[in-house]
Design a protein around this motif. Structure first.
Motif, short mmCIF file in Angstrom:
data_model
loop_
_atom_site.label_atom_id
_atom_site.label_comp_id
_atom_site.label_asym_id
_atom_site.label_seq_id
_atom_site.Cartn_x
_atom_site.Cartn_y
_atom_site.Cartn_z
N ASN A 263 -53.43 79.09 4.89
CA ASN A 263 -54.40 78.20 5.54
C ASN A 263 -54.06 77.85 6.98
OD1 ASN A 263 -55.92 78.06 3.15
ND2 ASN A 263 -54.47 76.54 2.34
N GLU A 264 -53.50 78.80 7.68
CA GLU A 264 -53.23 78.59 9.11
C GLU A 264 -54.20 79.45 9.91
OE1 GLU A 264 -51.15 76.65 10.80
OE2 GLU A 264 -50.51 75.72 8.93
N PRO A 265 -54.63 78.97 11.09
CA PRO A 265 -55.58 79.78 11.87
C PRO A 265 -54.95 81.10 12.32
CG PRO A 265 -54.79 77.90 13.15
CD PRO A 265 -54.26 77.72 11.76
N GLN A 266 -55.78 82.14 12.35
CA GLN A 266 -55.25 83.47 12.64
C GLN A 266 -54.73 83.61 14.08
OE1 GLN A 266 -57.79 86.61 11.37
NE2 GLN A 266 -57.39 86.16 9.22
N TRP A 267 -55.24 82.77 15.01
CA TRP A 267 -54.77 82.89 16.40
C TRP A 267 -53.28 82.59 16.51
CZ3 TRP A 267 -52.67 78.41 18.19
CH2 TRP A 267 -53.14 77.20 17.67
N ARG A 268 -52.77 81.86 15.51
CA ARG A 268 -51.34 81.56 15.54
C ARG A 268 -50.48 82.84 15.41
NH1 ARG A 268 -49.75 76.91 16.46
NH2 ARG A 268 -50.53 75.01 15.54
N ALA A 269 -51.12 83.88 14.85
CA ALA A 269 -50.37 85.12 14.63
C ALA A 269 -49.82 85.69 15.93
CB ALA A 269 -51.25 86.15 13.92
N SER A 270 -50.62 85.65 17.00
CA SER A 270 -50.16 86.21 18.28
C SER A 270 -48.99 85.39 18.83
CB SER A 270 -51.28 86.20 19.32
OG SER A 270 -52.40 86.82 18.80
N GLN A 271 -49.13 84.06 18.66
CA GLN A 271 -48.06 83.16 19.12
C GLN A 271 -46.76 83.45 18.36
OE1 GLN A 271 -48.95 79.17 17.93
NE2 GLN A 271 -47.75 78.23 19.58
N ASP B 143 -51.88 92.63 12.33
CA ASP B 143 -53.03 92.31 11.47
C ASP B 143 -52.57 91.75 10.12
OD1 ASP B 143 -52.09 95.03 11.05
OD2 ASP B 143 -53.77 95.33 9.69
N GLU B 144 -51.42 92.22 9.65
CA GLU B 144 -50.89 91.68 8.38
C GLU B 144 -50.38 90.25 8.58
OE1 GLU B 144 -49.25 95.69 6.15
OE2 GLU B 144 -48.05 94.85 7.75
N LEU B 145 -49.85 90.00 9.77
CA LEU B 145 -49.37 88.65 10.09
C LEU B 145 -50.55 87.68 10.10
CD1 LEU B 145 -46.62 87.47 10.79
CD2 LEU B 145 -47.05 87.98 13.20
N LYS B 146 -51.67 88.14 10.63
CA LYS B 146 -52.89 87.30 10.64
C LYS B 146 -53.31 86.97 9.20
CE LYS B 146 -54.83 88.83 15.00
NZ LYS B 146 -55.64 89.79 15.69
N ASP B 147 -53.30 88.01 8.35
CA ASP B 147 -53.70 87.79 6.96
C ASP B 147 -52.73 86.84 6.27
OD1 ASP B 147 -55.76 89.51 7.36
OD2 ASP B 147 -54.81 91.23 6.36
N ALA B 148 -51.43 87.03 6.57
CA ALA B 148 -50.41 86.19 5.92
C ALA B 148 -50.60 84.73 6.32
CB ALA B 148 -49.02 86.67 6.30
#
Ligand code: SF4
Length: 361
Positions: A24-32, A14-19
């Protein structure tokens, strides 16, 4: 002044998503990104070829990737295990040291990991407790311990793998619950390169009852072990002053019973036998009463002698008599021999020694 980089392995998903949102990057990139970091174990952003070049450089400006580094490796073939018990001393990016141990067993290879550098609880029989508290470990620092052990194992035998994980190293896992939960998720994500069933992960606690309840509510299937060491409140307070006073036995029993009902798995009551302290017939009967009526099993543990701590292991005959009292009443009892004494396998001894040297104490 150059901006301080954050170790991206320290972040929860969840912190990666916020980061990523913050740049300005989409949050779905966090899982990738998470998959690259925690499954492929990318050592640099350049290796993450599914991300665009500009994004890779943007990430490299704000973040670094720093898993724990192995500083020392010890092994012992005299601890009663089928193979060598091996201990790694790992150095973290800020210079803290932690320990992690690989324990071979029949049909299993167990990684014993630390959840904190040092520990604030000061149990009287424990080397880590004597070190005091340094800090909580991040999810990446916990996950990185399993990686380090797994790499060491596979270098010798590419077919071998870690089958079980126990949080029985330095520190109290349930004083660092967020990171522990995240590390459990990292290590049990099915599609990831290293993945084990949550039922093969055991969290060992001194009995932090609100956190046991919280863990039970997460839906995780991890097993729970509690360091009981006495079913008599006063004795437990003498052995584990802080934890036992704050979380009394009656309240603890409620949480353990609830946890077992929620997960459908027995809770392990770990009981370290200490000569002349908690090894009498009366102690066994009190333990029997405590353990009756909820889904649990008992693990009798030999004491691992520690320099400067004055407890002694019990004789074989005492251990057997203690076990027989419990078994005669139908309780499930296992005996865990003391593993790795020659390499200081009791939690915290190697790290305590190293911190003393580096702090010139
Ligand atoms: S036994 Fe566990 S909780 Fe107690 S001081 Fe040692 S590491 Fe901390």
């Amino acid at each position: 002044m150059p901006r301080e980089q954050i170790n991206i392995l320290d972040l929860r998903l969840d912190e990666l998503k916020d980061a990523l949102g913050a740049i300005n990057e989409p949050q779905w990139r966090a899982s990738q990104l998470h998959q690259w970091l925690f499954s492929h174990r990318a050592a640099s952003f350049d290796e993450i070829t599914t991300l665009s070049l500009p994004l890779r450089s943007k990430l490299a400006e704000s973040f670094c990737i720093k898993p724990p580094l192995t500083e020392k490796h010890d092994e012992s073939r005299e601890g009663g295990t089928p193979g060598a018990t091996e201990k790694l001393l790992l150095q973290l990016p800020d210079g803290e040291r932690i320990e992690t141990v690989l324990i071979p067993g029949p049909n299993r290879m167990t990684a014993c990991v630390s959840a904190q550098a040092g520990c604030p609880l000061g149990c009287t029989f424990c080397a880590t407790g004597q070190m005091g508290f340094r800090r909580n470990l991040s999810p990446g620092e916990i996950t990185g311990q399993v990686w380090a052990l797994s790499d060491m194992l596979q270098k010798r035998n590419p077919e071998a793998s870690i089958t079980n994980i126990v949080f029985m190293g330095m520190g109290e896992p349930l004083l660092n619950t967020e990171s522990v939960i995240e590390a459990v998720l990292n290590l049990s994500t099915r599609k990831y390169r290293f993945s084990t069933s949550q039922r093969k992960i055991t969290i060992s606690t001194v009995g932090i009852t609100p956190e046991i309840d919280r863990l039970a509510d997460t839906g995780l299937k991890t097993r729970l072990a509690v360091s009981l060491h006495s079913a008599i409140q006063e004795k437990r307070e003498a052995l584990m002053p802080q934890a036992a006073r704050q979380y009394p036995l009656d309240r603890l029993r409620e949480s353990l019973s609830r946890y077992a009902s929620r997960t459908g798995e027995p809770v392990t009551l770990a009981y370290m036998l200490l000569k002349g302290i908690n090894d009498s017939e009366d102690d066994a009967k009190r333990l029997l009463r405590y353990a009756s009526g909820f889904f649990c099993k008992i693990n009798l543990i030999d004491y691992n002698s520690i320099v400067n701590i004055k407890f002694e292991p019990v004789f074989d005959s005492t251990r057997e008599r203690f076990r027989d009292i419990l078994q005669a009443a139908g309780l499930q009892v296992t005996i865990r021999k003391s593993y790795g004494t020659p390499i200081n396998a009791a939690c915290g001894q190697l790290a305590a020694d190293s911190m003393r040297k580096s702090d010139n104490l």
